[in-house]
Motif scaffolding. Structure first.
Motif, short mmCIF file in Angstrom:
data_model
loop_
_atom_site.label_atom_id
_atom_site.label_comp_id
_atom_site.label_asym_id
_atom_site.label_seq_id
_atom_site.Cartn_x
_atom_site.Cartn_y
_atom_site.Cartn_z
N UNK A 14 -1.90 21.82 4.49
CA UNK A 14 -2.65 20.99 3.54
C UNK A 14 -3.00 19.66 4.20
N UNK A 15 -4.04 19.00 3.68
CA UNK A 15 -4.37 17.72 4.33
C UNK A 15 -3.26 16.69 4.14
N UNK A 16 -3.21 15.81 5.09
CA UNK A 16 -2.28 14.68 4.99
C UNK A 16 -2.91 13.70 4.00
N UNK A 17 -2.30 13.53 2.84
CA UNK A 17 -2.86 12.66 1.80
C UNK A 17 -2.06 11.37 1.74
N UNK A 18 -2.77 10.27 1.80
CA UNK A 18 -2.10 8.96 1.74
C UNK A 18 -2.68 8.14 0.60
N UNK A 19 -1.79 7.63 -0.21
CA UNK A 19 -2.19 6.79 -1.34
C UNK A 19 -1.70 5.37 -1.05
N UNK A 20 -2.65 4.46 -0.88
CA UNK A 20 -2.31 3.08 -0.51
C UNK A 20 -1.38 3.04 0.70
N UNK A 21 -1.65 3.92 1.65
CA UNK A 21 -0.90 3.91 2.90
C UNK A 21 0.36 4.78 2.89
N UNK A 22 0.78 5.23 1.70
CA UNK A 22 2.02 6.03 1.63
C UNK A 22 1.69 7.51 1.55
N UNK A 23 2.41 8.28 2.33
CA UNK A 23 2.17 9.72 2.34
C UNK A 23 2.51 10.32 0.97
N UNK A 24 1.61 11.15 0.48
CA UNK A 24 1.77 11.70 -0.87
C UNK A 24 1.35 13.16 -0.86
N UNK A 25 2.03 13.99 -1.61
CA UNK A 25 1.60 15.38 -1.76
C UNK A 25 1.20 15.61 -3.21
N UNK A 61 -16.25 17.83 -0.99
CA UNK A 61 -15.24 18.89 -0.91
C UNK A 61 -14.15 18.58 0.10
N UNK A 62 -12.94 19.04 -0.18
CA UNK A 62 -11.80 18.74 0.69
C UNK A 62 -11.38 19.91 1.57
N UNK A 63 -12.08 21.05 1.43
CA UNK A 63 -11.71 22.20 2.27
C UNK A 63 -11.87 21.84 3.74
N UNK A 64 -10.86 22.07 4.50
CA UNK A 64 -10.92 21.78 5.93
C UNK A 64 -10.58 20.34 6.28
N UNK A 65 -10.37 19.50 5.27
CA UNK A 65 -10.04 18.10 5.56
C UNK A 65 -8.64 18.01 6.16
N UNK A 66 -8.48 17.14 7.15
CA UNK A 66 -7.17 16.98 7.78
C UNK A 66 -6.42 15.78 7.22
N UNK A 67 -7.20 14.71 6.95
CA UNK A 67 -6.55 13.49 6.48
C UNK A 67 -7.37 12.89 5.33
N UNK A 68 -6.71 12.59 4.25
CA UNK A 68 -7.37 11.99 3.09
C UNK A 68 -6.63 10.70 2.73
#
Lengths: 77, 339
Positions: A14-25, A61-68
């Motif tokens: 899954x993409x690496x999702x960061x919310x305000x700099x903090x890693x989030x799933x 779309x977020x398919x294929x996204x690596x970092x969000x």
């Protein structure tokens, strides 16, 4: 621990999702920026989203996204 | 899902950074339209005349940095002398990083920066004023009430900006208020039945000359006094999110961090309401603002405002005030523990 549709650890593939700099799933599979923000209970009016280094519109779309990266727009300034 | 053409700029084929379909814009076209909206507001409300000296109220946050950037670019088409004034309230941990951003922006744009402090005006920083009043310092517990912080800050900030702008010979004081701020302020004043404040709200604080432009009513939102530096709001037609987007695109390194005292609960509620409305009914904020502008052009209501909002001179400090003695002087006595 889940909070606002998030938890602190991510899942492989899954993409690496960061919310305000903090890693989030997120719980679920958001197909677009808008869906991701909805899962996190963030108004699209109050956030900018960078997908793989570029700021993208809500419907992107977020398919294929690596970092969000989600940047919440704070009031004032 | 692959990206369809709806995520390409509708003006060219580049990837969009905002909008969808007809409103999708790439970075270049977004920048161009942003600058166009700023120029439009400046022209529509006769905000700046050629060769005027304009002081920008700069905090180092997104709105004021983008405002400085836009006015610096506008100098190519509308010659003006720019300077920036930063008010350091003395909020530990919050203000110092934004001062660094402000310094960097001023250096990049070639604009002189003047920093003034609450301490120089009141003898105390905002942190120490609030600690003394027992209403929590910058390190207060999350969610704890901070009644009074925004009131103190607003009063002394306005005082310092006006005094500094006047001392530096500015013709205008430019503020970074955006469309969201305007729509929120208008609704808040309706909810609170604050008719005086509602009547005073306008993109410019007064008009230089009677009847100069049909878009700006005959009224000065305040009667003229030589000590009051007219305020202008060039970003008034730009949504907050777009201001934030431009700040990101320009790479000023803005910190997206709220003031630790920002706890104006009702404004936050109105902000959330408006954002939800904007999401469901795009253009809501703009329609609220436009409705108010249309009403403001009504000569009859304007004349009534003139009569009830004339500025006086404070009997203590001689600064412009809407009452015999300004709120800042009363607060200073309170801070000093005098009656």
């Amino acid at each position: 621990m889940e909070r606002n549709g998030t938890r602190e650890t991510g899942r492989p593939g899954r993409p690496d999702i960061r919310l305000d700099g903090r890693k989030t799933a997120v719980v679920g599979r958001p197909g677009s920026v808008r869906e991701l923000l909805a899962l996190l209970k963030i108004s699209p009016q109050e956030a900018l989203v960078r997908v793989d280094g570029k700021i993208r519109p809500d419907g992107f779309g977020l398919a294929g996204a690596k970092k969000v990266e989600i940047i919440r727009v704070v009031f004032g300034g | 899902m692959g990206q369809s053409a709806s995520f390409s700029c509708s003006r060219c084929s580049e990837p969009a950074c905002i909008g969808a379909g007809e409103t999708a814009r790439c970075e270049r076209h977004f920048r161009e339209e942003f600058a166009h909206e700023v120029r439009r507001a400046v022209r529509e409300f006769s905000m700046i005349k050629p060769r005027e000296r304009v002081a920008v109220a700069l905090s180092g946050g997104k709105d004021s940095v983008v405002l400085l950037h836009q006015l610096a670019e506008l100098r190519q088409k509308l010659p003006m002398e720019l300077l920036a004034i930063l008010v350091d309230e003395g909020i530990a941990g919050y203000r110092p990083p934004t001062i660094a951003v402000a310094r960097k922006a001023c250096k990049k744009l070639g604009v002189p920066l003047h920093i003034v402090t609450f301490k120089s005006e009141t003898g105390k920083s905002l942190d120490s004023i609030l600690r003394r009043r027992g209403k929590g310092g910058a390190r207060r517990a999350k969610g704890a009430p901070s009644t009074g912080a925004c009131t103190y800050c607003g009063v002394f900030r306005r005082l310092l900006l006006n005094k500094s702008a006047r001392r530096l010979g500015a013709d205008k004081l430019a503020l970074g208020h955006n469309l969201d701020d305007a729509a929120q302020t208008l609704l808040l004043n309706v909810y609170r039945n604050e008719t005086d404040r509602l009547a005073r709200f306008w993109p410019v604080s007064r008009e230089e000359k009677e009847g100069e432009t049909p878009a700006a009513p005959r009224s000065g939102r305040r009667a003229e006094t030589p000590d009051f530096i007219p305020r202008i709001r060039p970003l008034i037609r730009i949504p907050e999110r777009e201001v934030a987007l431009l700040a990101e695109l320009e790479g000023y390194g803005i910190r997206h961090q709220s003031c630790p005292y920002a706890n104006e609960a009702m404004r936050q509620t109105v902000r959330a309401q408006l954002n939800e409305m904007e999401d469901r009914y795009p253009g809501t904020k703009r329609r609220i603002f436009n409705a108010w502008m249309e009403m403001g052009k009504n000569e009859k209501s304007t004349a009534a405002r003139d009569a009830s909002h004339a500025l006086q001179t404070c009997k203590t400090c001689r600064e412009p005030s809407s009452q015999d003695e300004c709120v800042a002087c009363r607060m200073k006595r309170e801070i000093a523990g005098k009656k």
